[in-house]
Design a protein around this motif. Structure first.
Motif, short mmCIF file in Angstrom:
data_model
loop_
_atom_site.label_atom_id
_atom_site.label_comp_id
_atom_site.label_asym_id
_atom_site.label_seq_id
_atom_site.Cartn_x
_atom_site.Cartn_y
_atom_site.Cartn_z
N GLY A 185 0.74 -1.52 -0.14
CA GLY A 185 0.13 -0.33 -0.21
C GLY A 185 0.74 1.12 -0.20
N ILE A 186 1.69 1.80 0.67
CA ILE A 186 2.85 2.96 0.54
C ILE A 186 3.33 3.63 -0.75
N VAL A 187 3.81 1.37 -1.11
CA VAL A 187 4.55 1.43 -3.08
C VAL A 187 3.75 2.71 -3.78
N VAL A 188 1.96 1.78 -3.25
CA VAL A 188 1.01 2.41 -4.06
C VAL A 188 0.91 4.13 -4.15
N LEU A 189 0.83 4.30 -2.91
CA LEU A 189 0.93 5.80 -2.74
C LEU A 189 2.17 6.65 -2.65
N MET A 190 3.34 5.97 -2.78
CA MET A 190 4.82 6.84 -3.26
C MET A 190 4.18 7.23 -4.91
N ILE A 191 4.14 6.36 -5.24
CA ILE A 191 3.32 6.26 -7.43
C ILE A 191 1.98 7.69 -6.62
N SER A 192 0.85 7.53 -6.45
CA SER A 192 0.60 8.39 -6.36
C SER A 192 1.62 10.36 -6.27
N ILE A 193 1.88 10.09 -5.35
CA ILE A 193 1.99 11.12 -4.73
C ILE A 193 3.79 11.72 -6.16
N TYR A 194 3.88 10.40 -7.06
CA TYR A 194 4.54 10.90 -8.42
C TYR A 194 3.92 11.26 -8.55
N LEU A 195 2.87 10.98 -9.70
CA LEU A 195 1.96 11.85 -10.16
C LEU A 195 1.27 13.19 -9.69
N CYS A 196 1.02 13.49 -8.41
CA CYS A 196 0.99 14.55 -7.99
C CYS A 196 1.93 15.26 -8.16
N MET A 197 3.82 15.08 -8.40
CA MET A 197 4.67 16.18 -8.54
C MET A 197 4.97 16.41 -9.60
N TYR A 198 4.76 14.89 -10.58
CA TYR A 198 4.41 15.89 -11.79
C TYR A 198 3.04 16.87 -12.42
N ARG A 199 2.10 16.89 -11.37
CA ARG A 199 0.79 17.90 -12.18
C ARG A 199 1.73 19.45 -11.91
N ILE A 200 2.38 19.25 -10.61
CA ILE A 200 3.13 20.09 -9.34
C ILE A 200 4.10 20.72 -10.27
N SER A 201 4.86 20.15 -10.72
CA SER A 201 6.07 20.13 -12.14
C SER A 201 5.60 21.45 -13.84
N ARG A 202 5.40 20.77 -13.79
CA ARG A 202 4.91 20.52 -15.38
C ARG A 202 2.91 21.33 -14.93
N GLY A 203 2.41 21.86 -14.26
CA GLY A 203 1.66 22.88 -14.54
C GLY A 203 0.44 22.68 -15.55
N PRO A 204 -0.17 24.12 -16.47
CA PRO A 204 0.62 24.41 -16.89
C PRO A 204 0.00 25.95 -16.29
N THR A 205 -0.69 26.34 -15.14
CA THR A 205 -1.41 27.16 -14.79
C THR A 205 -1.04 27.23 -13.13
N ALA A 206 -1.22 28.39 -12.53
CA ALA A 206 -0.74 28.30 -10.99
C ALA A 206 -1.90 27.59 -10.45
N PRO A 207 -3.69 27.71 -10.94
CA PRO A 207 -4.01 27.21 -10.36
C PRO A 207 -4.13 25.17 -10.01
N ASP A 208 -3.88 25.17 -11.08
CA ASP A 208 -3.07 23.12 -11.63
C ASP A 208 -1.98 23.21 -10.17
N ARG A 209 -1.27 23.92 -10.08
CA ARG A 209 -0.54 23.61 -9.39
C ARG A 209 -1.01 23.49 -7.62
N THR A 210 -1.51 24.45 -7.57
CA THR A 210 -2.59 24.80 -6.57
C THR A 210 -3.04 23.39 -6.00
N VAL A 211 -4.07 23.25 -7.03
CA VAL A 211 -4.58 21.72 -6.27
C VAL A 211 -3.94 20.43 -6.11
N ALA A 212 -2.69 20.40 -7.42
CA ALA A 212 -1.92 19.54 -7.02
C ALA A 212 -0.84 19.52 -5.63
#
Lengths: 124, 176, 91
Positions: C11-38
């Protein structure tokens, strides 16, 4: 027995978290992302905490179980409020609704500011 | 009255967070008690302080908190809410995993009959956690603008019927 | 190590994958609200992480941490969205 119930709850919760994050990456604009992420991740986290509560009450860790239940309460109250604030903030910031959108009645009462260019960054 | 209600709620919250009951406090020969008296007394002091300082600002209708009828309707409302919540999540998971993503998003306007502020807040939060809808703004205390993942009808009346009516009946009983 | 613990680590490994996906959205944006949501979603996932950690270590300390984190993340998100709205905090 309690371990099996806790394991089922945690497994479903963790999977919902994963699907929510996939939605966060796949959907086209802020509002749809917010929907997928808020719903799936809130329910997923509540189920995980529910698993912790079952394990705590059945395994003799009363404090763990009770705190998990309180945390579920806080999350159910705060998560939709945060999503609501973010949606309104994004709309007033000027994020347009993207391609498949069919109707926008909010435009009549709250005209959006001029479009903000996508600040596409090529770092990943 | 209002301060007494706040005091009771704050003390129950303290007891949940501190959890002063622990079997391990009983010594091996049976002496001692499982209850942590120091924590309970400290909780009394803190709850009293909170009630005196902030009691005036936190609730409008303190009697509703302990009315058995209201508590009954809250208990009836929870399974209904949980059912729609699960349904919403399965729908969103289906949309997320579908290769073509058959979404049709849009912002529609709905009206509510609820009058109290806490009632409208609860309705907005319920809408956010249930099938494909997300409250964007509340105007004039009874017009909600809702972002809908799969728009079924852009007309005000039909949208109200689909989105609001399934919760309004219960929330009216709870908050009015 | 029991099978229940192995399950929790998966379960912890699956949560790590979820956190990685969030990090992807934070780094790519494209706008500021997207990053805030992530960022907001990242906070809620960390609460879930804390719950699993609490079961593994059998300490309620982690759940206390989760409650504090959930409330702080909520306040931070509301503050950020008020900033995005482009007006003060006094309304």
């Amino acid at each position: 027995m309690s371990e099996i119930i806790a394991a089922i709850l945690i497994g479903i919760g963790v999977l919902f978290n994963l699907f929510g994050c996939i939605g966060l990456v796949r959907f086209p604009d802020v509002y749809t992302r917010l929907q997928a992420a808020t719903k799936c991740v809130t329910l997923g986290t509540c189920l995980t905490l529910g698993g912790a509560a079952v394990y705590g009450f059945a395994g003799g860790f009363g404090a763990l179980g009770m705190k998990s239940l309180l945390c579920i309460g806080f999350l159910v109250i705060t998560a939709p409020t945060a999503a609501h604030a973010l949606a309104r903030g994004a709309y007033k910031y000027g994020v347009k609704l993207k391609e498949p959108t069919v109707v926008d009645l909010y435009q009549q009462v709250e005209p959006q500011p001029t479009s903000i260019e996508d600040e596409e960054t090529e770092t990943a | 009255m209002r301060r007494i209600a706040i005091f009771i709620v704050a003390y129950l919250l303290w007891c949940g967070l501190a959890w002063p009951y622990d079997q391990n406090h009983i010594a091996a020969d049976g002496t001692g008690t499982a209850w942590d008296t120091g924590s309970l007394l400290l909780g009394l002091g803190v709850a009293l302080l909170v009630a005196i300082l902030f009691g005036g600002a936190l609730t409008n209708k303190p009697k509703n908190l302990f009315n058995p009828l209201h508590i009954f309707w809250v208990i009836v409302y929870l399974p209904v809410f949980f059912y729609y919540c699960i349904k919403a999540n399965l729908q969103v998971v289906y949309l997320v995993l579908h290769p073509d993503m058959p979404i049709k998003p849009g912002i529609v306007k709905v009206k509510t009959k609820l009058t109290s502020e806490s009632g409208v807040t609860a309705l907005a939060n319920s809408i956010t956690l249930t099938p494909g809808t997300l409250t964007v703004d509340v105007i004039n205390d009874n017009e909600l603008y809702v972002h809908w993942l799969v728009v079924e009808s852009a007309e005000e009346d039909k949208a109200t019927e689909i989105i609001v009516n399934r919760f309004e009946y219960f929330l009216e009983k709870i908050f009015d | 190590m029991s099978s229940f613990e192995v399950f929790l680590y998966v379960g912890i490994v699956v949560l790590m994958i979820s956190i990685y996906l969030c990090m992807y959205r934070i780094s790519r944006g494209p706008t500021a609200p997207d990053r805030t949501v992530a960022i907001d979603i990242l906070g809620v996932i960390l609460v879930s992480f804390c719950a699993v950690m609490a079961i593994i270590t059998k300490r309620d300390f982690y759940i206390t941490l989760a409650i504090a984190w959930a409330l702080l993340a909520f306040i931070g998100t509301v503050g950020l969205s008020k900033y995005l709205e482009g007006r003060g905090f006094d309304e």
